[in-house]
Design a protein around this motif. Sequence first.
Motif, PDB file in Angstrom:
ATOM      1  N   ALA A   1     -40.100 -89.512 -38.297  1.00  0.00           N
ATOM      2  CA  ALA A   1     -40.508 -90.143 -39.693  1.00  0.00           C
ATOM      3  C   ALA A   1     -41.869 -90.945 -39.362  1.00  0.00           C
ATOM      4  CB  ALA A   1     -39.480 -90.739 -40.230  1.00  0.00           C
ATOM      5  N   ILE A   2     -41.759 -91.862 -38.198  1.00  0.00           N
ATOM      6  CA  ILE A   2     -42.693 -93.023 -37.816  1.00  0.00           C
ATOM      7  C   ILE A   2     -43.994 -92.237 -37.583  1.00  0.00           C
ATOM      8  CG2 ILE A   2     -43.425 -94.745 -36.584  1.00  0.00           C
ATOM      9  CD1 ILE A   2     -41.356 -95.558 -38.403  1.00  0.00           C
ATOM     10  N   ALA A   3     -43.911 -91.066 -36.526  1.00  0.00           N
ATOM     11  CA  ALA A   3     -45.146 -90.270 -36.103  1.00  0.00           C
ATOM     12  C   ALA A   3     -45.542 -89.482 -37.372  1.00  0.00           C
ATOM     13  CB  ALA A   3     -44.673 -89.427 -35.176  1.00  0.00           C
ATOM     14  N   LEU A   4     -44.716 -88.994 -38.360  1.00  0.00           N
ATOM     15  CA  LEU A   4     -45.447 -88.277 -39.423  1.00  0.00           C
ATOM     16  C   LEU A   4     -46.112 -89.452 -40.332  1.00  0.00           C
ATOM     17  CD1 LEU A   4     -42.688 -85.495 -40.077  1.00  0.00           C
ATOM     18  CD2 LEU A   4     -45.239 -85.429 -39.143  1.00  0.00           C
ATOM     19  N   GLY A   5     -45.572 -90.480 -40.601  1.00  0.00           N
ATOM     20  CA  GLY A   5     -46.267 -91.482 -41.348  1.00  0.00           C
ATOM     21  C   GLY A   5     -47.548 -91.859 -41.098  1.00  0.00           C
ATOM     22  N   ALA A   6     -47.493 -92.029 -39.430  1.00  0.00           N
ATOM     23  CA  ALA A   6     -48.849 -92.490 -38.945  1.00  0.00           C
ATOM     24  C   ALA A   6     -49.931 -91.335 -38.855  1.00  0.00           C
ATOM     25  CB  ALA A   6     -48.697 -92.826 -37.551  1.00  0.00           C
ATOM     26  N   PHE A   7     -49.525 -90.116 -39.014  1.00  0.00           N
ATOM     27  CA  PHE A   7     -50.352 -88.921 -38.862  1.00  0.00           C
ATOM     28  C   PHE A   7     -51.048 -88.884 -40.307  1.00  0.00           C
ATOM     29  CE2 PHE A   7     -50.761 -84.229 -39.905  1.00  0.00           C
ATOM     30  CZ  PHE A   7     -51.901 -84.142 -38.914  1.00  0.00           C
ATOM     31  N   GLY A   8     -50.029 -88.990 -41.375  1.00  0.00           N
ATOM     32  CA  GLY A   8     -50.523 -89.110 -42.720  1.00  0.00           C
ATOM     33  C   GLY A   8     -51.484 -90.082 -43.126  1.00  0.00           C
ATOM     34  N   ALA A   9     -51.084 -91.504 -42.705  1.00  0.00           N
ATOM     35  CA  ALA A   9     -52.130 -92.434 -42.684  1.00  0.00           C
ATOM     36  C   ALA A   9     -53.318 -92.525 -41.969  1.00  0.00           C
ATOM     37  CB  ALA A   9     -51.449 -93.915 -42.396  1.00  0.00           C
ATOM     38  N   HIS A  10     -53.601 -91.771 -40.879  1.00  0.00           N
ATOM     39  CA  HIS A  10     -54.655 -91.778 -40.062  1.00  0.00           C
ATOM     40  C   HIS A  10     -55.344 -90.450 -39.946  1.00  0.00           C
ATOM     41  CE1 HIS A  10     -54.053 -95.901 -39.231  1.00  0.00           C
ATOM     42  NE2 HIS A  10     -52.773 -95.622 -38.734  1.00  0.00           N
ATOM     43  N   GLY A  11     -54.479 -89.438 -39.699  1.00  0.00           N
ATOM     44  CA  GLY A  11     -55.080 -87.919 -39.581  1.00  0.00           C
ATOM     45  C   GLY A  11     -55.162 -87.362 -40.884  1.00  0.00           C
TER      46      GLY A  11
ATOM     47  N   LYS B   1     -55.647 -88.771 -44.220  1.00  0.00           N
ATOM     48  CA  LYS B   1     -56.263 -89.613 -45.246  1.00  0.00           C
ATOM     49  C   LYS B   1     -57.559 -88.935 -45.847  1.00  0.00           C
ATOM     50  CE  LYS B   1     -57.346 -94.283 -46.310  1.00  0.00           C
ATOM     51  NZ  LYS B   1     -57.341 -95.828 -45.766  1.00  0.00           N
ATOM     52  N   SER B   2     -58.372 -88.541 -44.976  1.00  0.00           N
ATOM     53  CA  SER B   2     -59.614 -87.940 -45.418  1.00  0.00           C
ATOM     54  C   SER B   2     -59.514 -86.473 -45.517  1.00  0.00           C
ATOM     55  CB  SER B   2     -60.810 -88.097 -44.426  1.00  0.00           C
ATOM     56  OG  SER B   2     -60.279 -87.568 -43.262  1.00  0.00           O
ATOM     57  N   LEU B   3     -58.590 -85.665 -45.134  1.00  0.00           N
ATOM     58  CA  LEU B   3     -58.474 -84.306 -45.506  1.00  0.00           C
ATOM     59  C   LEU B   3     -57.916 -83.867 -46.622  1.00  0.00           C
ATOM     60  CD1 LEU B   3     -57.530 -83.208 -41.735  1.00  0.00           C
ATOM     61  CD2 LEU B   3     -59.792 -83.313 -42.967  1.00  0.00           C
ATOM     62  N   LEU B   4     -56.723 -84.813 -47.141  1.00  0.00           N
ATOM     63  CA  LEU B   4     -55.864 -84.153 -48.205  1.00  0.00           C
ATOM     64  C   LEU B   4     -56.500 -84.807 -49.638  1.00  0.00           C
ATOM     65  CD1 LEU B   4     -52.095 -84.224 -46.739  1.00  0.00           C
ATOM     66  CD2 LEU B   4     -53.572 -82.556 -47.019  1.00  0.00           C
ATOM     67  N   ALA B   5     -56.187 -84.186 -50.626  1.00  0.00           N
ATOM     68  CA  ALA B   5     -56.285 -84.601 -52.065  1.00  0.00           C
ATOM     69  C   ALA B   5     -55.554 -86.018 -52.158  1.00  0.00           C
ATOM     70  CB  ALA B   5     -56.124 -83.652 -53.093  1.00  0.00           C
ATOM     71  N   PRO B   6     -55.812 -86.881 -53.051  1.00  0.00           N
ATOM     72  CA  PRO B   6     -54.708 -87.839 -53.397  1.00  0.00           C
ATOM     73  C   PRO B   6     -53.591 -87.516 -53.561  1.00  0.00           C
ATOM     74  CG  PRO B   6     -56.971 -88.567 -54.421  1.00  0.00           C
ATOM     75  CD  PRO B   6     -56.921 -87.080 -53.767  1.00  0.00           C
TER      76      PRO B   6
ATOM     77  N   ALA C   1     -50.017 -88.512 -51.391  1.00  0.00           N
ATOM     78  CA  ALA C   1     -49.014 -89.014 -52.195  1.00  0.00           C
ATOM     79  C   ALA C   1     -47.746 -88.237 -52.017  1.00  0.00           C
ATOM     80  CB  ALA C   1     -49.185 -89.247 -53.883  1.00  0.00           C
ATOM     81  N   THR C   2     -47.621 -87.001 -51.966  1.00  0.00           N
ATOM     82  CA  THR C   2     -46.529 -86.226 -51.752  1.00  0.00           C
ATOM     83  C   THR C   2     -46.224 -86.562 -50.190  1.00  0.00           C
ATOM     84  OG1 THR C   2     -47.269 -84.395 -53.264  1.00  0.00           O
ATOM     85  CG2 THR C   2     -45.830 -83.870 -51.351  1.00  0.00           C
ATOM     86  N   TRP C   3     -47.167 -86.467 -49.421  1.00  0.00           N
ATOM     87  CA  TRP C   3     -46.905 -86.825 -47.971  1.00  0.00           C
ATOM     88  C   TRP C   3     -45.963 -87.993 -47.796  1.00  0.00           C
ATOM     89  CZ3 TRP C   3     -47.484 -83.693 -43.670  1.00  0.00           C
ATOM     90  CH2 TRP C   3     -47.399 -84.176 -42.612  1.00  0.00           C
TER      91      TRP C   3
ATOM     92  N   SER D   1     -39.692 -79.852 -46.838  1.00  0.00           N
ATOM     93  CA  SER D   1     -40.462 -78.873 -48.044  1.00  0.00           C
ATOM     94  C   SER D   1     -41.763 -79.824 -48.498  1.00  0.00           C
ATOM     95  CB  SER D   1     -39.667 -78.586 -49.008  1.00  0.00           C
ATOM     96  OG  SER D   1     -39.107 -79.562 -49.905  1.00  0.00           O
ATOM     97  N   LEU D   2     -41.595 -81.130 -48.614  1.00  0.00           N
ATOM     98  CA  LEU D   2     -42.694 -81.819 -49.273  1.00  0.00           C
ATOM     99  C   LEU D   2     -44.020 -82.061 -48.175  1.00  0.00           C
ATOM    100  CD1 LEU D   2     -40.945 -84.860 -51.040  1.00  0.00           C
ATOM    101  CD2 LEU D   2     -41.961 -83.081 -51.977  1.00  0.00           C
ATOM    102  N   TYR D   3     -43.528 -82.076 -47.044  1.00  0.00           N
ATOM    103  CA  TYR D   3     -44.557 -81.920 -45.807  1.00  0.00           C
ATOM    104  C   TYR D   3     -45.386 -80.630 -46.123  1.00  0.00           C
ATOM    105  CZ  TYR D   3     -42.358 -85.925 -43.388  1.00  0.00           C
ATOM    106  OH  TYR D   3     -41.800 -87.158 -43.114  1.00  0.00           O
ATOM    107  N   ILE D   4     -44.542 -79.510 -46.103  1.00  0.00           N
ATOM    108  CA  ILE D   4     -45.311 -78.477 -46.310  1.00  0.00           C
ATOM    109  C   ILE D   4     -46.101 -78.112 -47.532  1.00  0.00           C
ATOM    110  CG2 ILE D   4     -44.716 -75.797 -46.438  1.00  0.00           C
ATOM    111  CD1 ILE D   4     -42.335 -76.211 -44.631  1.00  0.00           C
ATOM    112  N   LEU D   5     -45.449 -78.716 -48.765  1.00  0.00           N
ATOM    113  CA  LEU D   5     -46.377 -78.503 -49.969  1.00  0.00           C
ATOM    114  C   LEU D   5     -47.410 -79.259 -49.834  1.00  0.00           C
ATOM    115  CD1 LEU D   5     -43.194 -78.293 -52.225  1.00  0.00           C
ATOM    116  CD2 LEU D   5     -44.845 -76.676 -51.898  1.00  0.00           C
ATOM    117  N   ALA D   6     -47.195 -80.491 -49.193  1.00  0.00           N
ATOM    118  CA  ALA D   6     -48.441 -81.477 -49.106  1.00  0.00           C
ATOM    119  C   ALA D   6     -49.648 -80.722 -48.266  1.00  0.00           C
ATOM    120  CB  ALA D   6     -48.077 -82.850 -48.567  1.00  0.00           C
TER     121      ALA D   6
END
Length: 128
Positions: free
Chosen positions: A17-27, A29-34, A38-40, A86-91
């Motif tokens: 969970a920590i690793a995926l949170g960091a990945f979402g925040a840093h990796g 952030k610029s690739l996904l729509a808002p 938010a789903t991530w 499922s939310l990770y996959i959908l995001a």
Amino acid sequence: MPIKKLLFLAACTGALAIALGAFGAHGLKSLLAPEALATWHTAVFYHLVHSIFLIGICLRILIDASRRLFLAAYCIWGGILLFSGSLYILALGGPVLFGPVTPIGGVLLILGWLSIAAYALRLPAPDR
């Protein structure tokens, strides 16, 4: 599953969970729509909260190996997998067929909490 393996799994789930949170925040952030980001973040939040809850359940199982506690642990673990997974996959733009999986995971999370409530009702009254 023996408690040692369940506790190990719970700890690894928290680390993920920590690793995926960091990945979402840093990796991501610029690739996904808002909306996708938010789903991530929702997935990470539920993942982390329930990982901590799962650790607590496992620690309680070390004191009292009640079937209700094991049921709660399995429901929470399955709920994390299905809800947050499922939310990770959908995001990330995965197939919409994962959409109906999310509420199944949510139901498992609720059942995990209710299993703890049922366990609590069966505890003996404290001596005071």
